[in-house]
Each structure stands twice: as structure tokens, then as C-alpha cells.
Design a protein around this motif. Structure first.
Motif, PDB file in Angstrom:
ATOM      1  N   GLY A   1     -43.597  43.235   7.888  1.00 26.56           N
ATOM      2  CA  GLY A   1     -44.681  43.793   8.670  1.00 26.56           C
ATOM      3  C   GLY A   1     -44.312  45.089   9.359  1.00 26.56           C
ATOM      4  O   GLY A   1     -43.216  45.636   9.170  1.00 26.56           O
ATOM      5  N   VAL A   2     -45.257  45.542  10.160  1.00 32.66           N
ATOM      6  CA  VAL A   2     -45.087  46.772  10.924  1.00 32.66           C
ATOM      7  C   VAL A   2     -45.428  46.501  12.379  1.00 32.66           C
ATOM      8  O   VAL A   2     -46.182  45.583  12.690  1.00 32.66           O
ATOM      9  CB  VAL A   2     -45.975  47.917  10.383  1.00 32.66           C
ATOM     10  N   THR A   3     -44.866  47.301  13.264  1.00 36.86           N
ATOM     11  CA  THR A   3     -45.148  47.214  14.687  1.00 36.86           C
ATOM     12  C   THR A   3     -45.495  48.604  15.216  1.00 36.86           C
ATOM     13  O   THR A   3     -44.781  49.577  14.923  1.00 36.86           O
ATOM     14  CB  THR A   3     -43.930  46.657  15.471  1.00 36.86           C
ATOM     15  N   PHE A   4     -46.583  48.690  15.956  1.00 36.81           N
ATOM     16  CA  PHE A   4     -46.987  49.921  16.638  1.00 36.81           C
ATOM     17  C   PHE A   4     -46.796  49.695  18.129  1.00 36.81           C
ATOM     18  O   PHE A   4     -47.400  48.791  18.709  1.00 36.81           O
ATOM     19  CB  PHE A   4     -48.454  50.260  16.341  1.00 36.81           C
ATOM     20  N   TYR A   5     -45.940  50.504  18.760  1.00 41.69           N
ATOM     21  CA  TYR A   5     -45.644  50.344  20.176  1.00 41.69           C
ATOM     22  C   TYR A   5     -46.535  51.255  21.017  1.00 41.69           C
ATOM     23  O   TYR A   5     -46.881  52.363  20.624  1.00 41.69           O
ATOM     24  CB  TYR A   5     -44.174  50.664  20.470  1.00 41.69           C
ATOM     25  N   PHE A   6     -46.884  50.772  22.209  1.00 44.14           N
ATOM     26  CA  PHE A   6     -47.689  51.549  23.152  1.00 44.14           C
ATOM     27  C   PHE A   6     -46.822  52.513  23.912  1.00 44.14           C
ATOM     28  O   PHE A   6     -45.707  52.295  24.205  1.00 44.14           O
ATOM     29  CB  PHE A   6     -48.432  50.644  24.144  1.00 44.14           C
TER      30      PHE A   6
ATOM     31  N   VAL B   1     -51.928  29.492  14.977  1.00 44.22           N
ATOM     32  CA  VAL B   1     -51.501  30.198  16.178  1.00 44.22           C
ATOM     33  C   VAL B   1     -50.020  29.909  16.358  1.00 44.22           C
ATOM     34  O   VAL B   1     -49.615  28.748  16.409  1.00 44.22           O
ATOM     35  CB  VAL B   1     -52.291  29.711  17.418  1.00 44.22           C
ATOM     36  N   GLY B   2     -49.208  30.962  16.403  1.00 45.62           N
ATOM     37  CA  GLY B   2     -47.761  30.778  16.484  1.00 45.62           C
ATOM     38  C   GLY B   2     -47.122  31.565  17.606  1.00 45.62           C
ATOM     39  O   GLY B   2     -47.713  32.502  18.154  1.00 45.62           O
ATOM     40  N   LEU B   3     -45.900  31.168  17.935  1.00 43.91           N
ATOM     41  CA  LEU B   3     -45.105  31.871  18.938  1.00 43.91           C
ATOM     42  C   LEU B   3     -43.669  31.959  18.448  1.00 43.91           C
ATOM     43  O   LEU B   3     -43.052  30.939  18.137  1.00 43.91           O
ATOM     44  CB  LEU B   3     -45.152  31.160  20.289  1.00 43.91           C
TER      45      LEU B   3
ATOM     46  N   VAL C   1     -40.700  38.103  22.823  1.00 48.94           N
ATOM     47  CA  VAL C   1     -41.595  37.050  22.351  1.00 48.94           C
ATOM     48  C   VAL C   1     -42.697  37.700  21.522  1.00 48.94           C
ATOM     49  O   VAL C   1     -43.084  38.846  21.775  1.00 48.94           O
ATOM     50  CB  VAL C   1     -42.195  36.215  23.501  1.00 48.94           C
ATOM     51  N   ARG C   2     -43.166  36.934  20.523  1.00 44.94           N
ATOM     52  CA  ARG C   2     -44.198  37.476  19.630  1.00 44.94           C
ATOM     53  C   ARG C   2     -45.221  36.385  19.295  1.00 44.94           C
ATOM     54  O   ARG C   2     -45.038  35.606  18.366  1.00 44.94           O
ATOM     55  CB  ARG C   2     -43.558  38.013  18.352  1.00 44.94           C
ATOM     56  N   PRO C   3     -46.324  36.291  20.047  1.00 46.67           N
ATOM     57  CA  PRO C   3     -47.413  35.401  19.635  1.00 46.67           C
ATOM     58  C   PRO C   3     -48.155  36.026  18.452  1.00 46.67           C
ATOM     59  O   PRO C   3     -48.260  37.256  18.366  1.00 46.67           O
ATOM     60  CB  PRO C   3     -48.298  35.315  20.877  1.00 46.67           C
TER      61      PRO C   3
ATOM     62  N   VAL D   1     -48.741  40.285  18.898  1.00 46.60           N
ATOM     63  CA  VAL D   1     -48.266  41.187  19.941  1.00 46.60           C
ATOM     64  C   VAL D   1     -46.799  40.876  20.163  1.00 46.60           C
ATOM     65  O   VAL D   1     -46.411  39.707  20.222  1.00 46.60           O
ATOM     66  CB  VAL D   1     -49.049  40.982  21.259  1.00 46.60           C
ATOM     67  N   VAL D   2     -45.970  41.897  20.257  1.00 45.25           N
ATOM     68  CA  VAL D   2     -44.559  41.682  20.569  1.00 45.25           C
ATOM     69  C   VAL D   2     -44.287  42.275  21.945  1.00 45.25           C
ATOM     70  O   VAL D   2     -44.768  43.357  22.276  1.00 45.25           O
ATOM     71  CB  VAL D   2     -43.621  42.277  19.493  1.00 45.25           C
ATOM     72  N   TRP D   3     -43.551  41.521  22.753  1.00 43.95           N
ATOM     73  CA  TRP D   3     -43.213  41.961  24.108  1.00 43.95           C
ATOM     74  C   TRP D   3     -41.707  41.832  24.267  1.00 43.95           C
ATOM     75  O   TRP D   3     -41.175  40.726  24.270  1.00 43.95           O
ATOM     76  CB  TRP D   3     -43.942  41.130  25.150  1.00 43.95           C
ATOM     77  N   HIS D   4     -41.021  42.965  24.387  1.00 45.12           N
ATOM     78  CA  HIS D   4     -39.574  42.999  24.598  1.00 45.12           C
ATOM     79  C   HIS D   4     -39.322  42.805  26.098  1.00 45.12           C
ATOM     80  O   HIS D   4     -39.414  43.745  26.879  1.00 45.12           O
ATOM     81  CB  HIS D   4     -38.981  44.319  24.099  1.00 45.12           C
TER      82      HIS D   4
END
Length: 178
Positions: free
Chosen positions: A173-178, A70-72, A31-33, A21-24
Motif C-alpha cells: 500500500g501507500v501512505t499520504f502524511y498530513f 474492521v482491523g487494528l 497504530v493503524r486502524p 489511518v496510521v498514527w506514529h
């Protein structure tokens, strides 16, 4: 829905196999856990032509195991050019894997299990291109350091091995935003 502006949270999928999950938090910091899971099995047999006391010679080895990391990551924006974002990404991760093994000569197999734990630290330069307001592709290249400890329980003994490695790290990779 498509007329709405994309949110600041998205789901990432990347290679090597990870989901996150990425949170701007701001325009310049995110941050991206992330999480990886793996399952492995292997089996090998060596059949000999000779014999020992009338029994054919042979050896076999089997292994079944699983692992997780598990990474951050922190994504620090360096520059934005229209839909292209350039960033630096330090990452810290914890790795765990476990396997059950059997090995030996035919008729006298020995069983043992092994557990590997450790940390992985890396720093990368990345770029993300927003193909659409809700879809982006990214790539990263950098350096990685890992420190792992493997503990093996053999019948009647215990073995511990420490290992370190240093090398390149890459991800796409790819990111899909809500």
C-alpha cells in the motif's frame, strides 16, 4: 506547505482493498486502524434439455451480499535505515458479512440468508520506504489465523457452520502524511 515537515498522522490505502489511518505515537511505535468494504452479487442458471410433466427442467441460484472488516494493527519499529523503516505488525480484526440467496429448481425457488462473523489475527514483518516526506510505500508478509461462524436461515431450519483457517498474509500500500 511543502517546506513543512510531515506530520505523524497519515491516510493509508492498501491491497487487499483497505483504507486506514496510521498514527506514529513515537518514532518506534504506531497504530493503524483499517476498514474494508465489499459488495458481491452472483447469478447462475442451468437449463436442462429434458422435461418433467411438459415443463423444461432447470435450476437457478442468485446471491446478493456485502461484507466489512474492521482491523487494528500495531507497528513496532525494528530498524530505520535512512528512509527505510523495518517493523513488526501484529493485527486483530473483526469480520462481518451477510447475503440473501435464492436457489432451487425452476418454479420452486427456496430463499435463505446467511451471516458470517468472526475474528482474524495475524502477525507480519513489514517495510516502509518514504519516497517523500509526505508519501510512503509499504509491504508486509506474515501469517494469519481466522475463526468464522456462518449462520444460515433456511425455511424451517437453521444451520451453523464454524470454520478456521491458517495461512499467509500479504499486503502492499501507500501512505499520504498530513
Amino acid at each position: 506547505v511543502s517546506a513543512q515537515e510531515a506530520g505523524s498522522v497519515g491516510v493509508t490505502m492498501g491491497y487487499p482493498g483497505a483504507i486506514g489511518v496510521v498514527w506514529h505515537i513515537t518514532d518506534g511505535f504506531a497504530v493503524r486502524p483499517d476498514l474494508t468494504l465489499s459488495r458481491t452479487t452472483s447469478e447462475s442458471r442451468i437449463l436442462g434439455a429434458g422435461s418433467l410433466g411438459g415443463t423444461g427442467l432447470g435450476a437457478s441460484s442468485t446471491s446478493e451480499g456485502w461484507g466489512t472488516t474492521v482491523g487494528l494493527s500495531a507497528l513496532v519499529n525494528v530498524r530505520t535505515i535512512e528512509r527505510l523503516r523495518l517493523y513488526l505488525s501484529p493485527r486483530l480484526a473483526y469480520s462481518y458479512s451477510s447475503s440473501d440467496n435464492e436457489t432451487g429448481l425452476t418454479g420452486s425457488l427456496s430463499a435463505f440468508n446467511a451471516t458470517t462473523t468472526g475474528i482474524v489475527a495475524s502477525g507480519s514483518f513489514g517495510s516502509q520506504y518514504n519516497v517523500h516526506d509526505r508519501f510512503a510505500i509499504f509491504g508486509e508478509l506474515g501469517l494469519q489465523y481466522s475463526s468464522l461462524t456462518t449462520e444460515s436461515d433456511f425455511p424451517g431450519s437453521r444451520n451453523e457452520t464454524d470454520s478456521t483457517s491458517f495461512g499467509l498474509r500479504s499486503a502492499v500500500g501507500v501512505t499520504f502524511y498530513f
